[in-house]
Motif scaffolding. Structure first.
Motif, PDB file in Angstrom:
ATOM      1  N   PHE A 273      79.476   6.885  90.455  1.00 36.02           N
ATOM      2  CA  PHE A 273      79.106   5.832  91.424  1.00 36.02           C
ATOM      3  C   PHE A 273      78.136   4.654  90.283  1.00 36.02           C
ATOM      4  O   PHE A 273      78.235   3.464  91.013  1.00 36.02           O
ATOM      5  N   ASP A 274      77.504   5.266  89.456  1.00 43.13           N
ATOM      6  CA  ASP A 274      76.731   4.312  88.574  1.00 43.13           C
ATOM      7  C   ASP A 274      77.690   3.296  87.944  1.00 43.13           C
ATOM      8  O   ASP A 274      77.406   2.029  87.825  1.00 43.13           O
ATOM      9  N   ILE A 275      78.941   3.837  87.463  1.00 41.40           N
ATOM     10  CA  ILE A 275      79.805   3.003  86.677  1.00 41.40           C
ATOM     11  C   ILE A 275      80.479   1.858  87.700  1.00 41.40           C
ATOM     12  O   ILE A 275      80.630   1.045  87.570  1.00 41.40           O
ATOM     13  N   LYS A 276      80.876   2.370  89.023  1.00 43.45           N
ATOM     14  CA  LYS A 276      81.414   1.679  89.907  1.00 43.45           C
ATOM     15  C   LYS A 276      80.495   0.510  90.442  1.00 43.45           C
ATOM     16  O   LYS A 276      80.899  -0.737  90.707  1.00 43.45           O
ATOM     17  N   THR A 277      79.055   0.697  90.295  1.00 44.11           N
ATOM     18  CA  THR A 277      78.032  -0.105  90.561  1.00 44.11           C
ATOM     19  C   THR A 277      77.645  -1.115  89.355  1.00 44.11           C
ATOM     20  O   THR A 277      76.747  -1.979  89.527  1.00 44.11           O
ATOM     21  N   SER A 278      78.344  -0.754  88.193  1.00 40.54           N
ATOM     22  CA  SER A 278      77.979  -1.188  86.947  1.00 40.54           C
ATOM     23  C   SER A 278      76.415  -1.106  86.846  1.00 40.54           C
ATOM     24  O   SER A 278      75.461  -2.140  86.249  1.00 40.54           O
ATOM     25  N   THR A 279      75.702  -0.061  87.017  1.00 41.89           N
ATOM     26  CA  THR A 279      74.440   0.465  86.765  1.00 41.89           C
ATOM     27  C   THR A 279      74.107   0.865  85.414  1.00 41.89           C
ATOM     28  O   THR A 279      74.695   2.023  85.160  1.00 41.89           O
ATOM     29  N   LYS A 280      73.553   0.209  84.820  1.00 37.25           N
ATOM     30  CA  LYS A 280      73.398   0.435  83.286  1.00 37.25           C
ATOM     31  C   LYS A 280      71.991   1.151  82.988  1.00 37.25           C
ATOM     32  O   LYS A 280      71.981   1.842  82.022  1.00 37.25           O
ATOM     33  N   GLU A 281      71.121   1.133  83.870  1.00 40.15           N
ATOM     34  CA  GLU A 281      69.611   1.719  84.181  1.00 40.15           C
ATOM     35  C   GLU A 281      69.785   3.139  84.621  1.00 40.15           C
ATOM     36  O   GLU A 281      69.951   2.996  85.970  1.00 40.15           O
ATOM     37  N   ASN A 282      70.401   4.088  84.052  1.00 35.73           N
ATOM     38  CA  ASN A 282      70.593   5.158  84.644  1.00 35.73           C
ATOM     39  C   ASN A 282      70.155   6.644  83.842  1.00 35.73           C
ATOM     40  O   ASN A 282      70.128   6.471  82.569  1.00 35.73           O
ATOM     41  N   LEU A 283      70.256   7.651  84.522  1.00 32.46           N
ATOM     42  CA  LEU A 283      69.918   8.978  83.683  1.00 32.46           C
ATOM     43  C   LEU A 283      71.016   9.965  83.886  1.00 32.46           C
ATOM     44  O   LEU A 283      71.065  11.043  82.880  1.00 32.46           O
ATOM     45  N   SER A 284      71.896   9.814  84.874  1.00 33.76           N
ATOM     46  CA  SER A 284      72.981  10.988  84.967  1.00 33.76           C
ATOM     47  C   SER A 284      73.696  11.213  83.816  1.00 33.76           C
ATOM     48  O   SER A 284      74.188  12.225  83.341  1.00 33.76           O
ATOM     49  N   MET A 285      74.235  10.084  83.406  1.00 34.08           N
ATOM     50  CA  MET A 285      75.065  10.298  81.951  1.00 34.08           C
ATOM     51  C   MET A 285      74.347  11.110  80.787  1.00 34.08           C
ATOM     52  O   MET A 285      74.832  11.974  80.153  1.00 34.08           O
ATOM     53  N   LEU A 286      72.946  10.586  80.678  1.00 36.64           N
ATOM     54  CA  LEU A 286      72.167  11.405  79.732  1.00 36.64           C
ATOM     55  C   LEU A 286      72.168  12.726  79.875  1.00 36.64           C
ATOM     56  O   LEU A 286      72.440  13.397  79.202  1.00 36.64           O
ATOM     57  N   ARG A 287      71.949  13.049  81.215  1.00 40.27           N
ATOM     58  CA  ARG A 287      71.773  14.481  81.519  1.00 40.27           C
ATOM     59  C   ARG A 287      72.725  15.301  81.393  1.00 40.27           C
ATOM     60  O   ARG A 287      72.898  16.336  80.981  1.00 40.27           O
ATOM     61  N   LEU A 288      74.215  14.609  81.850  1.00 40.77           N
ATOM     62  CA  LEU A 288      75.212  15.354  81.712  1.00 40.77           C
ATOM     63  C   LEU A 288      75.603  15.766  80.169  1.00 40.77           C
ATOM     64  O   LEU A 288      76.116  16.645  80.032  1.00 40.77           O
ATOM     65  N   ALA A 289      75.371  14.523  79.383  1.00 42.37           N
ATOM     66  CA  ALA A 289      75.732  14.842  77.884  1.00 42.37           C
ATOM     67  C   ALA A 289      74.756  16.037  77.331  1.00 42.37           C
ATOM     68  O   ALA A 289      75.366  16.795  76.642  1.00 42.37           O
ATOM     69  N   GLU A 290      73.558  16.120  78.154  1.00 40.93           N
ATOM     70  CA  GLU A 290      72.912  17.194  77.466  1.00 40.93           C
ATOM     71  C   GLU A 290      73.276  18.730  78.099  1.00 40.93           C
ATOM     72  O   GLU A 290      73.359  19.519  77.328  1.00 40.93           O
ATOM     73  N   LEU A 291      73.967  18.748  79.145  1.00 43.05           N
ATOM     74  CA  LEU A 291      74.390  19.923  79.907  1.00 43.05           C
ATOM     75  C   LEU A 291      75.431  20.264  79.169  1.00 43.05           C
ATOM     76  O   LEU A 291      76.035  21.503  78.824  1.00 43.05           O
ATOM     77  N   MET A 292      76.676  19.224  78.697  1.00 39.34           N
ATOM     78  CA  MET A 292      77.625  19.527  78.156  1.00 39.34           C
ATOM     79  C   MET A 292      77.441  20.003  76.610  1.00 39.34           C
ATOM     80  O   MET A 292      78.295  21.050  75.969  1.00 39.34           O
TER      81      MET A 292
END
Length: 553
Positions: A252-271
């Motif tokens: 959803f962040d990508i679809k709204t072009s939201t660059k101020e986000n934490l989801s991608m960072l947290r997802l990278a940590e879990l991976m």
């Protein structure tokens, strides 16, 4: 029940893993499409700028609204541009003299400052307006911003003394904000769930956020809710569920072009924790690119903390792969030497096999030639045997015919002899008695035709005894409508007698004519007539007759 829980987990685990893999693949597809969404946002921004450039300077109200829209477009997209339009919005609000619009513009500047990690500047903006001057409907936003600012300050503070103080202030301001929000609104439910999570009431928080997902949410709201659900599951070490929700939030962040986000960072940590370095690298690069584009200092720090770890892991994997390739090359070298040696041995064996095959082939050809000669000899022997059998059958048949007809001849001869002897005695007696009238009577009453007919009937009887199926076999050579039928009391008629004599081996018309008492022309005419009625060629009729009629042995 305790035994069933692990079993149920094993049953549903493949479905959970498959669902997680699907959402990760969807996220990677959206990462590839991110530039398309960014281009759409830039087109909207360019459209708003075009409208703004055509407005009159005196139309302050419209200019305020357009600057406000441009700020909202940039708010989670690019910090510098958002801040610039926030300043313009504040200046235009002050010109309008509208307290509510001014407060909204100041809150926007404070919000973008928090997003950029400039907490001191954010608090300075919040101090511009006194709480009592803020319109009642905006006070929840005021306290909510203060709560967010102090919450992030507590998260990034290294000293427990300050972090605990910031956490207390954040909690107090959020409670104030919650009291001022209207029940049933998204902000009210979201803040209530966040407070429950902060107070470690995870079950309540999960219920609130799951209920929110049943509502009709826009992309930005859905991203926030999924992020909170992912954070809760992550806090409770339920990483599979956390990955699913964080991935949805990132989409959803990508679809709204939201660059101020934490989801991608947290997802990278879990991976990274799952040792999925490939996906961890993909997501941390995207998080780093977003942080650089937006200009959020605290996000850069967070990315900088995990990026070297991922890169180190990648380097370690490359080193391991390089070492593995080194040993693989050594193994392949040894294997290649072995294969070359094996190839030489095989080549040598193949040559030997070729020579042996050549010898075997020649022997086989010789054997085949010999075999063909043997087959030819056997065929010749079979042919000779067949001819011998045929000749033997013909000899047997001839012997049988001779036996029957010699007996028939002697019987008939004896009969004729007795008749002539009786006739001679009677005539001589009459002549001795000078009874010429009686002698003349005896001579005139002797019926030669009747005797001839009786002789033929005896012949028919003897022939049918030898060839009981002659009539049926003879008729099989004739056309269906030309078959010969004998009269009642007859065994053979004149046509059948002619061919019966031929079957006995008497082929000359003169001899047949003498035996039957017909002229030679009549015999020829009868034979021609019958042959024309046959199913076979007239030239082959006699041969077919011999082969088709069977002798009773």
């Amino acid at each position: 029940m305790k035994r069933l829980i692990p079993l149920l987990f094993l049953i549903i685990l493949p479905f959970i893993t498959a669902g997680q893999e699907n959402i990760i693949e969807d996220l990677k597809i959206e990462i590839e499409r991110a530039s398309i969404y960014d281009l759409q946002k830039l087109e909207r921004i360019d459209s708003l700028r075009g409208v703004l450039s055509r407005l009159e300077k005196e139309d302050i109200k419209s200019r305020y609204e357009l600057n406000r829209k441009l700020f909202e477009e940039y708010q989670v997209f690019k910090r510098d541009s958002a801040f610039a339009y926030g300043i313009k919005t504040r200046e235009l609000a002050e010109k309008l003299g509208d307290t509510a619009l001014t407060a909204n513009a100041v809150f926007s500047l404070a919000d973008i400052s928090v997003s950029a990690g400039m907490y001191k500047e954010a608090l300075e903006f919040m101090e511009i307006i006194e709480p009592d001057e803020i319109p009642p409907h905006m006070r929840s936003l005021y306290f909510g911003l203060l709560g967010r600012c102090y919450g992030e300050m507590a998260e990034y503070s290294d000293l427990p003394y300050f972090s605990s103080e910031y956490r207390e202030l954040a909690t107090r301001y959020r409670k104030n904000a919650l009291e001022l929000t209207d029940k049933g609104t998204f902000f009210n439910s979201f803040l209530k769930g966040f407070m429950s999570f902060q107070e470690e009431e995870d079950k309540t928080a999960l219920e609130i956020y799951n209920d929110l997902l049943t509502n009709e949410l826009n992309y930005r709201e859905a991203a926030l809710v999924h992020f909170m659900l992912g954070s809760i599951y992550m806090e409770n070490a339920q990483n599979d569920k956390a990955i699913t929700h964080l991935a949805k939030s990132a989409i959803f962040d990508i679809k709204t072009s939201t660059k101020e986000n934490l989801s991608m960072l947290r997802l990278a940590e879990l991976m990274f924790e799952k040792d999925d370095i490939r996906n961890a690298s993909t997501f941390i690069k995207k998080a780093n690119a977003d942080a650089l584009f937006f200009g959020a200092q605290q996000r850069k720090i967070s990315v900088g903390a995990i990026l070297p770890l991922i890169e180190e892991k990648i380097v370690q994997r490359i080193e391991r792969q390089r070492e593995r390739l080194y040993w693989q090359n050594i193994f392949m070298g040894v294997l290649l030497v072995f294969v070359i040696g094996l190839a030489i041995v095989i080549y040598s064996q193949v040559n030997k096999l070729k020579k042996a095959k050549k010898i075997i082939t020649e022997a086989h050809e010789n054997l085949q030639a010999t075999n063909e000669q043997i087959v030819a000899v056997n065929e010749k022997i079979r042919s000779t045997n067949a001819e011998l059998i045929k000749v033997n059958n013909q000899l047997l048949e001839a012997n049988k015919i001779k036996e029957e007809y010699i007996g028939f001849f002697f019987t008939q001869d004896a009969d004729i002899f007795e008749k002539f002897r009786s006739f001679k005695i009677a005539v001589e007696k009459s002549l001795n008695e000078n009874n010429y009238e009686k002698a003349r009577y005896l001579v005139s009453n002797y019926n030669l035709k009747k005797e001839k007919q009786k002789l033929l009937e005896n012949f028919d009887e003897a022939f049918i005894k030898l060839f009981p199926n002659f009539i049926e076999e003879f008729n099989s050579l004739l056309k269906p409508n030309e078959k010969i039928k004998v009269k009642k009391g007859q065994l053979l008629n004149k046509e059948l007698r002619i061919f019966a004599l031929i079957r006995l081996g008497i082929n000359h018309n003169e001899i047949i004519a003498q035996i039957l008492g017909y002229s030679v022309n009549s015999i020829y005419a009868y034979k021609t007539k019958i042959r024309k009625k046959s199913l076979v060629d007239t030239r082959d009729f006699d041969e077919k007759l011999l082969n088709n009629t069977t002798l009773k042995l």
